[in-house]
Design an enzyme around this catalytic site. Structure first.
Site, PDB file in Angstrom:
ATOM      1  N   LYS A   1      26.871  20.227  44.602  1.00 46.28           N
ATOM      2  CA  LYS A   1      26.702  19.210  43.647  1.00 46.28           C
ATOM      3  C   LYS A   1      26.494  19.558  42.020  1.00 46.28           C
ATOM      4  CE  LYS A   1      23.335  15.642  42.600  1.00 46.28           C
ATOM      5  NZ  LYS A   1      22.119  14.831  42.907  1.00 46.28           N
TER       6      LYS A   1
ATOM      7  N   ASP B   1      16.106  16.733  46.118  1.00 46.38           N
ATOM      8  CA  ASP B   1      16.925  17.641  45.430  1.00 46.38           C
ATOM      9  C   ASP B   1      15.713  18.428  44.883  1.00 46.38           C
ATOM     10  OD1 ASP B   1      19.136  15.838  45.692  1.00 46.38           O
ATOM     11  OD2 ASP B   1      19.741  16.069  43.572  1.00 46.38           O
TER      12      ASP B   1
ATOM     13  N   LYS C   1      23.175  22.979  43.968  1.00 43.08           N
ATOM     14  CA  LYS C   1      23.490  21.958  43.122  1.00 43.08           C
ATOM     15  C   LYS C   1      23.391  22.787  41.499  1.00 43.08           C
ATOM     16  CE  LYS C   1      21.031  17.926  40.862  1.00 43.08           C
ATOM     17  NZ  LYS C   1      19.904  16.901  41.377  1.00 43.08           N
TER      18      LYS C   1
END
Length: 229
Positions: free
Chosen positions: A182, A89, A152
């Site tokens: 996300k 991430d 995300k």
């Protein structure tokens, strides 16, 4: 009122512990809880790798500011993959996004993608609360161009705030079914988690996963130091 079966919701969760004061004992408790709850993964700081677990392992890169040099982000990602990370991430360079420097944003993401090629899953954290809607759209497009697998919402550490259903809807509308979305940052109730899924999220970043899954206002023992996630 819940609409998602608990096991299905659990399987969408990256069970997360990223607070800087977290200990290896805290992470071990996180892993045990993730396995018990049936979450998709655990997400931990890169210094906590490697981990032994039956769930997927995610870590962060360029966290939480995104202002690291691309070469540093790439090295951090490569090191994490060498230590068993299944997913990275990475934090977008938010300043570049706010300035509209999209070629540089592309290059930053691509550097990490090249350092952590498939099958490693790459998620790009946009820090949506710090961006205008048009910037969120362009950031999603940049992530897709650079080969990311997910976009995300948030680190969970930015003072501007965390995930919103509006941001998730905008991200989903931009990436369609081509990328995952996300939602993370400030999702602390079952209702909030299901709202994000309804808005288009296919993964959730949670520190208080047990409380969300059980609809309990208390925080789990393993993630009592889980942070703003």
């Amino acid at each position: 009122m819940t609409t998602l079966e608990t096991g299905r919701l659990a399987a969408m969760i990256d069970h997360t512990l990223l607070k800087p004061e977290a200990t290896r004992e805290d992470v071990a408790a996180l892993v045990r809880e993730a396995e018990e709850l049936g979450t998709y993964s655990v997400c931990v700081s890169p210094s906590m790798l490697p981990l032994t677990t039956s769930v997927k392992v995610a870590t962060v890169c360029g966290f939480p500011s995104g202002q690291h040099a691309s070469s540093v982000k790439a090295a951090e990602a490569a090191d994490a993959v060498s230590k068993g990370a299944d997913e990275i991430d990475m934090v977008l360079n938010i300043g570049l996004a706010r300035s509209g420097a999209w070629e540089e944003v592309d290059a930053d993401i691509r550097a990490v993608r090249e350092a952590a090629p498939a099958p490693t899953v790459l998620k790009v954290i946009l820090e949506t609360a710090a961006l205008e809607d048009e910037q969120i759209v362009e950031a999603c497009r940049a992530a897709e161009r650079a080969g990311a697998d997910f976009v995300k919402t948030s680190t969970g550490f930015h003072p501007a705030g965390g995930a919103t259903a509006h941001a998730v809807e905008l991200m989903r509308a931009t990436v369609g079914d081509r990328l995952g979305v996300k939602a993370s940052g400030g999702i602390r109730t079952r209702e909030a988690a299901e709202e994000m899924v309804a808005a288009g999220a296919t993964r959730l970043g949670l520190s208080g996963s047990r409380a969300v899954l059980e609809g309990d206002a208390t925080t789990s023992t393993a993630t009592s130091s889980g942070g703003a996630y």
